[in-house]
Design an enzyme around this catalytic site. Structure first.
Site, PDB file in Angstrom:
ATOM      1  N   TRP A   1       2.544  15.153   8.195  1.00 54.76           N
ATOM      2  CA  TRP A   1       1.267  14.453   8.117  1.00 54.76           C
ATOM      3  C   TRP A   1       0.103  15.416   8.281  1.00 54.76           C
ATOM      4  O   TRP A   1       0.118  16.281   9.162  1.00 54.76           O
ATOM      5  CB  TRP A   1       1.164  13.411   9.234  1.00 54.76           C
ATOM      6  CG  TRP A   1       1.945  12.172   8.981  1.00 54.76           C
ATOM      7  CD1 TRP A   1       2.686  11.889   7.872  1.00 54.76           C
ATOM      8  CD2 TRP A   1       2.074  11.060   9.857  1.00 54.76           C
ATOM      9  NE1 TRP A   1       3.267  10.656   7.996  1.00 54.76           N
ATOM     10  CE2 TRP A   1       2.905  10.127   9.224  1.00 54.76           C
ATOM     11  CE3 TRP A   1       1.559  10.740  11.109  1.00 54.76           C
ATOM     12  CZ2 TRP A   1       3.242   8.905   9.798  1.00 54.76           C
ATOM     13  CZ3 TRP A   1       1.887   9.531  11.691  1.00 54.76           C
ATOM     14  CH2 TRP A   1       2.732   8.620  11.034  1.00 54.76           C
TER      15      TRP A   1
ATOM     16  N   LYS B   1       0.418  12.620   3.357  1.00 56.72           N
ATOM     17  CA  LYS B   1       1.830  12.939   3.580  1.00 56.72           C
ATOM     18  C   LYS B   1       2.211  14.094   2.658  1.00 56.72           C
ATOM     19  O   LYS B   1       2.491  13.893   1.489  1.00 56.72           O
ATOM     20  CB  LYS B   1       2.710  11.710   3.351  1.00 56.72           C
ATOM     21  CG  LYS B   1       2.557  10.702   4.479  1.00 56.72           C
ATOM     22  CD  LYS B   1       2.580   9.283   3.995  1.00 56.72           C
ATOM     23  CE  LYS B   1       1.962   8.363   5.036  1.00 56.72           C
ATOM     24  NZ  LYS B   1       1.086   7.354   4.480  1.00 56.72           N
TER      25      LYS B   1
ATOM     26  N   THR C   1     -12.537  -9.221   7.948  1.00 58.25           N
ATOM     27  CA  THR C   1     -12.295  -7.778   7.854  1.00 58.25           C
ATOM     28  C   THR C   1     -12.836  -7.299   6.511  1.00 58.25           C
ATOM     29  O   THR C   1     -13.053  -8.108   5.599  1.00 58.25           O
ATOM     30  CB  THR C   1     -10.787  -7.475   7.921  1.00 58.25           C
ATOM     31  OG1 THR C   1     -10.157  -8.151   6.824  1.00 58.25           O
ATOM     32  CG2 THR C   1     -10.169  -7.952   9.216  1.00 58.25           C
TER      33      THR C   1
ATOM     34  N   GLU D   1     -10.821  -7.053  14.592  1.00 59.59           N
ATOM     35  CA  GLU D   1      -9.759  -7.823  15.260  1.00 59.59           C
ATOM     36  C   GLU D   1      -9.819  -7.727  16.780  1.00 59.59           C
ATOM     37  O   GLU D   1      -9.131  -8.446  17.481  1.00 59.59           O
ATOM     38  CB  GLU D   1      -8.387  -7.310  14.789  1.00 59.59           C
ATOM     39  CG  GLU D   1      -8.043  -7.664  13.351  1.00 59.59           C
ATOM     40  CD  GLU D   1      -8.552  -6.664  12.326  1.00 59.59           C
ATOM     41  OE1 GLU D   1      -9.508  -5.919  12.643  1.00 59.59           O
ATOM     42  OE2 GLU D   1      -8.004  -6.632  11.207  1.00 59.59           O
TER      43      GLU D   1
HETATM   44  P1  AMP Z   1     -13.803  -2.545  11.328  1.00 61.28           P
HETATM   45  O1  AMP Z   1     -12.848  -3.643  11.517  1.00 61.28           O
HETATM   46  O2  AMP Z   1     -14.553  -2.610  10.044  1.00 61.28           O
HETATM   47  O3  AMP Z   1     -14.728  -2.423  12.506  1.00 61.28           O
HETATM   48  O4  AMP Z   1     -12.966  -1.172  11.231  1.00 61.28           O
HETATM   49  C1  AMP Z   1     -12.102  -0.790  12.244  1.00 61.28           C
HETATM   50  C2  AMP Z   1     -11.530   0.572  11.937  1.00 61.28           C
HETATM   51  O5  AMP Z   1     -12.555   1.583  12.019  1.00 61.28           O
HETATM   52  C3  AMP Z   1     -10.491   1.041  12.935  1.00 61.28           C
HETATM   53  O6  AMP Z   1      -9.220   0.477  12.684  1.00 61.28           O
HETATM   54  C4  AMP Z   1     -10.513   2.547  12.726  1.00 61.28           C
HETATM   55  O7  AMP Z   1      -9.732   2.930  11.626  1.00 61.28           O
HETATM   56  C5  AMP Z   1     -11.962   2.824  12.434  1.00 61.28           C
HETATM   57  N1  AMP Z   1     -12.594   3.309  13.660  1.00 61.28           N
HETATM   58  C6  AMP Z   1     -13.313   2.600  14.557  1.00 61.28           C
HETATM   59  N2  AMP Z   1     -13.716   3.389  15.570  1.00 61.28           N
HETATM   60  C7  AMP Z   1     -13.221   4.627  15.331  1.00 61.28           C
HETATM   61  C8  AMP Z   1     -13.248   5.884  16.024  1.00 61.28           C
HETATM   62  N3  AMP Z   1     -13.893   6.043  17.178  1.00 61.28           N
HETATM   63  N4  AMP Z   1     -12.587   6.927  15.462  1.00 61.28           N
HETATM   64  C9  AMP Z   1     -11.943   6.792  14.290  1.00 61.28           C
HETATM   65  N5  AMP Z   1     -11.874   5.647  13.601  1.00 61.28           N
HETATM   66  C10 AMP Z   1     -12.499   4.574  14.106  1.00 61.28           C
END
Ligand code: AMP
Length: 553
Positions: A454, A449, A188, A341
């Protein structure tokens, strides 16, 4: 046999089966790679297959044990594609390293993963040279190039990719693996604390490829020409190196060229019809096409006629871009949601008769959402007391997910707090509407917040982007003596455009409640991005945390 037991064969699903199937069905299908010197490499699946087997032979000579991690530090190209299949198919685990990580993070994950070897593109050698003394367990480095292009390097011991392949034949029998054997590892981004490893197995990778490439989701087929403008070093390029060959599509790898101009030329010359990437990628292409239009006065018909669909995830989709892609380029913008994940794809706003029946504004709104969950997966929203919330499109809660390609634990058992009652807590705040469309409201840590209520930074950014001069918008919560936190808006402006605070505030007032209006709007030269192209809010929060306090006092 007891009658409650399965009478079906326990046949393993393995990633090597994808490439074997590809040469049976689509042997002549092409894989094109834009290389760093600007030339294009092109070959067929059958040629890729032969080289993958040579590479598998070379790996077995280097020596490794089943399940060992083998790192790659590489861009999107055919050699990286070969590594995906040869490493996983041989029983090892491909650990894709992100070259945009800080040196300390790179060192941390190489050590944490206990990488045995690292395959590295010549351009990334300096990153490893800087940390080599701190990663002594890596047995050798293999440079992804021809022998004639071998650079001089302090890395040792070092081998040349093509020289290793030249010594081998393409006779290789894949080892008999189980579907539950591991094949991939990705960390991550670790914006809070150390990055955590997510390990994918063969079965989860295949199920993800089967479903995500199916007509329920990305609809891949033999006529498709697919360009993943999403790095192969982050979450398996959204599984596309597996799903595209599974369904026989042509693959176009864009190397390290992710700017609008390069993407335009590649889309045009290869007639790409489906592209994938984070919103910033499509913003770059849009800005380039805009500048082209001014220079050459192109016809109002699309300058990218082959492109029919872009799959966009990793961050929220700005509605103004969804609209621009529809109205200027006749391209369907498919919003995707997923995370490292979750392998990563989980949900999509797929083009469908019901979405086409909507008026344009409602359609763009749905396209900019994260869409509906893929078959086999479950999504649910929960309140602070762990009670499920109604799917009414209004109630916001913590998004938790389940599914055959969702992790049940992090590598080496870290981050246990994210798993409860068989669900994985995503850390995203979301709403689900009555039709099942998911919309990410914010990351839990990004939501503002204010006085106990929110404010969604994502929605505020989307509203700001309606103001035509704005290129990028970023909303962060900063400390406020009365309300705890208040939003401030940081923007960059398109070249040659002017920006008037009053006009921007008037645009915002049409879209959001008055108490959501940012307490300050600042124009910046640029905004920081993470290694995967997302806004790096953590840096901005640290920099601006006392901005309002200082102003008020
Ligand atoms: P990663 O593990 O780097 O791919 O990041 C995942 C995170 O990207 C998710 O938990 C979201 O917070 C954000 N994310 C992915 N797709 C979207 C989406 N369509 N809209 C908003 N946030 C997104």
């Amino acid at each position: 046999m007891p009658d409650h037991q399965s009478a079906m064969m326990p046949t393993p699903l393995l990633t090597s089966d994808i490439i074997e199937n590809a040469i049976l069905r689509y042997p002549e299908q092409r894989i094109v790679s834009l290389m760093p010197d600007g030339h294009k490499h092109e070959y067929s699946y059958i040629e890729a297959h032969a080289r993958i087997k040579k590479l598998a032979n070379a790996l077995s000579k280097l020596g490794f044990n089943k399940g060992d991690r083998i790192g790659t530090l590489a861009n999107n190209h055919y050699r990286h594609f070969e590594l995906y299949y040869a490493i996983g198919g041989s029983g090892a685990v491909i650990h894709t390293l992100n070259p945009r990580l800080f040196e300390e993070q790179l060192e941390y994950i190489i050590k944490h993963a206990e990488d045995e070897y690292i395959f590295v593109d010549p351009c990334f050698i300096p990153l490893l040279e800087n940390i080599q003394s701190r990663i002594p367990k890596v047995k050798a480095f293999i440079i992804n190039c021809f022998e004639s292009d071998m650079p001089s390097t302090q890395l040792a011991p070092v081998y040349c990719y093509e020289a290793l392949l030249d010594k081998e034949t393409s006779d290789f029998d894949w080892p008999k693996l189980k579907g539950t054997d591991n094949c991939g590892l990705c960390y991550t981004s670790g914006t809070t604390g150390n990055p955590k490893g997510v390990i994918y197995d063969h079965q989860s990778s295949i199920l993800h490829a089967m479903m995500s490439g199916s007509s329920q989701f990305l609809s891949f087929n033999e006529w498709d020409i697919i360009m993943p403008a999403v790095p192969m070093y982050h979450v398996v390029a959204w599984g596309i190196p597996y799903s595209a060959p599974l369904f026989g599509s042509k693959l176009v790898f864009c190397g390290d060229k992710l700017d609008g101009e390069s993407l335009y030329h590649l889309i045009d010359s290869e007639q790409v019809n489906k592209g994938f990437g984070v919103p910033t990628i499509w913003l770059g292409l849009h800005n380039y096409l805009d500048s082209l239009k001014q220079d050459t006065d192109l016809e109002p018909i699309s300058p990218i006629p082959s492109l029919k669909m872009v799959g966009v995830g990793g961050a929220a989709s700005p509605t103004n871009l969804v609209k621009a892609y529809a109205e200027k380029y006749d391209v369907y913008w498919m919003g995707l949601w997923g995370m490292t994940e979750t392998s990563p794809l989980m949900s999509a706003s797929v083009n469908s008769p019901s979405i086409q029946k909507l008026d344009p504004e409602s359609r763009y709104h749905l396209q900019s959402s994260a869409g509906k969950a893929m078959f086999g997966t479950q999504i649910e929203i929960f309140d602070q007391d762990n009670q499920t919330l109604a799917h009414d499109g209004i109630q916001q809660g913590i998004l938790k997910v389940k599914g055959p390609w969702v992790l049940k634990e992090y590598f080496k058992g870290e981050g246990q707090e994210n798993f409860e009652d068989g669900w994985f807590n995503t850390g995203d705040i979301a709403v689900i509407n009555p039709e099942g469309y998911l919309r990410i409201v914010d990351r839990a840590k990004d939501v503002i917040k204010s006085g106990g209520e929110w404010i969604s930074s994502v929605q505020l950014e989307d509203a700001a982007l309606e103001y035509a001069s704005i290129n990028e918008a970023c909303v962060i919560g900063v400390t406020h003596p009365k309300w705890d936190e208040r939003p401030i808006l940081l923007v960059t402006i398109k070249p040659g455009k002017v920006f008037e605070q009053e006009a921007l505030i008037a645009t915002l007032k049409q879209k959001v409640a008055k108490w959501w209006l940012p307490d300050a709007i600042l124009q910046l030269e640029s905004l920081p991005h993470t290694g995967t192209g997302k806004l790096k809010k953590i840096d901005l929060r640290n920099e601006y945390k006392d901005y309002l306090i200082d102003k008020i006092q």
